[in-house]
Design a protein around this motif. Structure first.
Motif, PDB file in Angstrom:
ATOM      1  N   TYR A  71       0.818  -1.202   0.000  1.00 38.56           N
ATOM      2  CA  TYR A  71       0.000   0.000   0.000  1.00 38.56           C
ATOM      3  C   TYR A  71       0.864   1.269   0.000  1.00 38.56           C
ATOM      4  O   TYR A  71       0.533   2.268  -0.643  1.00 38.56           O
ATOM      5  CB  TYR A  71      -0.934   0.007   1.211  1.00 38.56           C
ATOM      6  CG  TYR A  71      -1.903  -1.149   1.258  1.00 38.56           C
ATOM      7  CD1 TYR A  71      -2.211  -1.876   0.107  1.00 38.56           C
ATOM      8  CD2 TYR A  71      -2.510  -1.541   2.447  1.00 38.56           C
ATOM      9  CE1 TYR A  71      -3.088  -2.941   0.143  1.00 38.56           C
ATOM     10  CE2 TYR A  71      -3.393  -2.612   2.498  1.00 38.56           C
ATOM     11  CZ  TYR A  71      -3.674  -3.299   1.342  1.00 38.56           C
ATOM     12  OH  TYR A  71      -4.555  -4.360   1.379  1.00 38.56           O
ATOM     13  N   THR A  72       1.979   1.219   0.731  1.00 41.18           N
ATOM     14  CA  THR A  72       2.888   2.364   0.760  1.00 41.18           C
ATOM     15  C   THR A  72       3.493   2.607  -0.616  1.00 41.18           C
ATOM     16  O   THR A  72       3.579   3.754  -1.085  1.00 41.18           O
ATOM     17  CB  THR A  72       4.014   2.130   1.786  1.00 41.18           C
ATOM     18  OG1 THR A  72       3.443   1.910   3.084  1.00 41.18           O
ATOM     19  CG2 THR A  72       4.937   3.335   1.861  1.00 41.18           C
ATOM     20  N   ASN A  74       2.180   1.757  -3.504  1.00 41.91           N
ATOM     21  CA  ASN A  74       1.114   2.268  -4.363  1.00 41.91           C
ATOM     22  C   ASN A  74       0.888   3.759  -4.151  1.00 41.91           C
ATOM     23  O   ASN A  74       0.707   4.518  -5.107  1.00 41.91           O
ATOM     24  CB  ASN A  74      -0.186   1.505  -4.100  1.00 41.91           C
ATOM     25  CG  ASN A  74      -0.092   0.042  -4.486  1.00 41.91           C
ATOM     26  OD1 ASN A  74       0.786  -0.354  -5.255  1.00 41.91           O
ATOM     27  ND2 ASN A  74      -0.984  -0.771  -3.955  1.00 41.91           N
ATOM     28  N   SER A  75       0.884   4.183  -2.889  1.00 42.72           N
ATOM     29  CA  SER A  75       0.681   5.600  -2.584  1.00 42.72           C
ATOM     30  C   SER A  75       1.811   6.453  -3.160  1.00 42.72           C
ATOM     31  O   SER A  75       1.571   7.529  -3.718  1.00 42.72           O
ATOM     32  CB  SER A  75       0.587   5.817  -1.068  1.00 42.72           C
ATOM     33  OG  SER A  75      -0.612   5.278  -0.552  1.00 42.72           O
ATOM     34  N   TYR A 140      -4.979   3.185 -11.936  1.00 46.61           N
ATOM     35  CA  TYR A 140      -4.535   4.441 -11.348  1.00 46.61           C
ATOM     36  C   TYR A 140      -4.774   5.643 -12.263  1.00 46.61           C
ATOM     37  O   TYR A 140      -4.549   6.783 -11.854  1.00 46.61           O
ATOM     38  CB  TYR A 140      -3.045   4.376 -11.008  1.00 46.61           C
ATOM     39  CG  TYR A 140      -2.714   3.425  -9.882  1.00 46.61           C
ATOM     40  CD1 TYR A 140      -3.616   3.208  -8.834  1.00 46.61           C
ATOM     41  CD2 TYR A 140      -1.505   2.742  -9.852  1.00 46.61           C
ATOM     42  CE1 TYR A 140      -3.328   2.327  -7.813  1.00 46.61           C
ATOM     43  CE2 TYR A 140      -1.197   1.870  -8.814  1.00 46.61           C
ATOM     44  CZ  TYR A 140      -2.111   1.665  -7.804  1.00 46.61           C
ATOM     45  OH  TYR A 140      -1.815   0.806  -6.774  1.00 46.61           O
ATOM     46  N   TRP A 208      -1.573  12.026  -1.131  1.00 43.14           N
ATOM     47  CA  TRP A 208      -1.256  11.023  -0.111  1.00 43.14           C
ATOM     48  C   TRP A 208      -2.460  10.719   0.775  1.00 43.14           C
ATOM     49  O   TRP A 208      -2.695   9.561   1.149  1.00 43.14           O
ATOM     50  CB  TRP A 208      -0.091  11.522   0.742  1.00 43.14           C
ATOM     51  CG  TRP A 208       0.420  10.510   1.722  1.00 43.14           C
ATOM     52  CD1 TRP A 208       0.053  10.368   3.033  1.00 43.14           C
ATOM     53  CD2 TRP A 208       1.387   9.481   1.478  1.00 43.14           C
ATOM     54  NE1 TRP A 208       0.729   9.328   3.618  1.00 43.14           N
ATOM     55  CE2 TRP A 208       1.563   8.756   2.688  1.00 43.14           C
ATOM     56  CE3 TRP A 208       2.125   9.104   0.362  1.00 43.14           C
ATOM     57  CZ2 TRP A 208       2.432   7.688   2.787  1.00 43.14           C
ATOM     58  CZ3 TRP A 208       3.000   8.028   0.463  1.00 43.14           C
ATOM     59  CH2 TRP A 208       3.149   7.346   1.674  1.00 43.14           C
ATOM     60  N   PRO A 214      -9.458   6.802  -4.444  1.00 42.32           N
ATOM     61  CA  PRO A 214      -9.165   5.361  -4.507  1.00 42.32           C
ATOM     62  C   PRO A 214     -10.348   4.483  -4.103  1.00 42.32           C
ATOM     63  O   PRO A 214     -10.519   3.391  -4.637  1.00 42.32           O
ATOM     64  CB  PRO A 214      -8.006   5.210  -3.508  1.00 42.32           C
ATOM     65  CG  PRO A 214      -7.341   6.549  -3.489  1.00 42.32           C
ATOM     66  CD  PRO A 214      -8.457   7.536  -3.661  1.00 42.32           C
ATOM     67  N   THR A 225      -4.262   2.044  -1.750  1.00 44.03           N
ATOM     68  CA  THR A 225      -3.302   3.000  -1.203  1.00 44.03           C
ATOM     69  C   THR A 225      -3.350   2.937   0.325  1.00 44.03           C
ATOM     70  O   THR A 225      -4.183   2.231   0.895  1.00 44.03           O
ATOM     71  CB  THR A 225      -3.625   4.418  -1.675  1.00 44.03           C
ATOM     72  OG1 THR A 225      -4.963   4.754  -1.260  1.00 44.03           O
ATOM     73  CG2 THR A 225      -3.541   4.532  -3.188  1.00 44.03           C
TER      74      THR A 225
END
Length: 278
Positions: A71-72, A74-75, A140, A208, A214, A225
């Protein structure tokens, strides 16, 4: 406050500011404190500000339990492209509106600013169906492509900063034979670093912390994310302790704090300078 302000009044003002800072900072302190507590310490009375003992295992658990590593990443991917798109597109449009005289410029600028008054909820459903027609749901693209289309807030921020710079810079460069793209890249972009830093911080924070976008467009967990990861973690309340949830919140919050601290000087300078000239 000025130098002529009486000392007692200064002290009262400073006391209010310190009290306000403590009130604003305490939730962050409590979040970090809770993330370092054991399960037994969560129910301790009175509550502990400094956990005893300190347990870093909550961070390991949250990192592995809900795939925070993925997830990090992806962000960061979304934030990276959003920042590139927003900074480049807004700078180009702002430079054009600020430096070139053409028919309808004022109307375009006013219309652009008027879009800031349109709530996002109004365009949410039509925008969703547009992306659906393009077959870009669960990707995305809906989160990245709009940043390359120049947002009104970013254009306004950079436009005001460029207008505050001496017009003679552009005229001198033209006399020296420099083309408008060359003037933009070689002169105005370097001078706009404070405003670009401010816009970069705003863009980073917006991308962020974006949860709604999302949540609407992403269905596959591997594409989630960090904000969606936090939502998923909160839904596991029965099997996840409050300390683990707070550890996830710390992980989510730290990059924003770090970016602001690194760009703090340029951020403040950019915000202050954009109000010099309308």
């Amino acid at each position: 406050m000025t130098r002529s302000t009486p000392l007692p009044i200064k002290m009262i003002i400073y006391l209010f500011l310190i009290a306000g800072a403590i009130v604003m900072f305490f939730p962050f302190v409590w979040m970090v404190s809770t993330s370092l507590k054991t399960t037994g310490a969560l129910a301790a009375m009175p509550p502990q500000i400094i956990p005893d003992p300190v347990d870093f295992g909550n961070f390991t658990e949250v990192w592995n339990k809900v795939n925070f590593e993925r997830y990090t990443l992806n962000s960061f991917i979304i934030v990276f492209f959003d920042m590139i798109g927003a900074l480049l597109s807004c700078a180009v449009v702002a430079f054009g509106l600020a430096m070139f005289e053409f028919k309808g410029r004022s109307l375009i600028f006013i219309t652009m600013l008027a879009t800031l008054m349109i709530p996002g909820q109004v365009t949410m459903i039509p925008t969703y169906f547009i992306w659906k027609q393009f077959g870009m749901l669960n990707t995305y693209y809906p989160l990245i492509i709009p940043s390359f289309l120049a947002g009104a807030f970013g254009i306004f921020l950079l436009h005001q900063y460029i207008k505050s710079l001496p017009k003679e810079l552009y005229e001198s460069a033209v006399i020296d034979g420099c083309s408008p793209p060359g003037i933009f890249v070689r002169i105005y972009l370097p001078l706009c670093k404070p405003a670009l830093a401010a816009l970069g911080v705003f863009t980073f924070m917006g991308a962020w912390n974006n949860t709604l976008g999302p949540l609407i467009y992403l269905q596959t967990k591997d594409l989630y994310t960090l904000p969606l990861g936090m939502l998923y973690l909160k839904n596991q309340t029965g099997s996840v302790s409050q300390a683990v949830i707070m550890a996830g919140a710390v992980i989510t919050t730290l990059p924003v704090v770090a970016v602001y601290l690194v760009a703090q000087k340029q951020f403040v300078q950019g915000i202050a300078s954009t109000g010099m000239k309308g």
